[in-house]
Design a protein around this motif. Structure first.
Motif: not given
Length: 88
Positions: A33-48, A50-58
């Motif tokens: 999984f990889e977050y969209d850059e714009a979504f990272l800026q929203s600071n909305l945690e969808i799964s804090p 197991k899937l923390s907000l961070k750049r790059g491929v998880i």
């Protein structure tokens, strides 16, 4: 003829349109999984946890949700729903 899925785009819709969250992809039976850059800026945690907000491929773990993060697995059909999909 089956067509291979290269990626699945993930989005949220709170009633004002779809907000891109990121994308899922699979390679060698491992889901990423990889977050969209714009979504990272929203600071909305969808799964804090197991899937923390961070750049790059998880890389997502195989267990406990068949290779998906729980937040994505919860949106899929359960056992009964899967049985219906197989039968019909």
């Amino acid at each position: 003829m089956k067509t291979a899925v290269k990626e699945i785009k993930v989005g949220l819709n709170f009633g004002s349109g779809i907000q891109s969250v990121g994308r899922l992809a699979i390679r060698n039976s491992i889901i990423y999984f990889e977050y969209d850059e714009a979504f990272l800026q929203s600071n909305l945690e969808i799964s804090p946890i197991k899937l923390s907000l961070k750049r790059g491929v998880i890389e997502l773990p195989k267990n406990p949700f068949e290779g998906l993060a729980g937040v994505f697995n919860d949106s899929l059909p359960d056992g009964w729903g899967r049985l219906l999909l197989i039968v019909y």
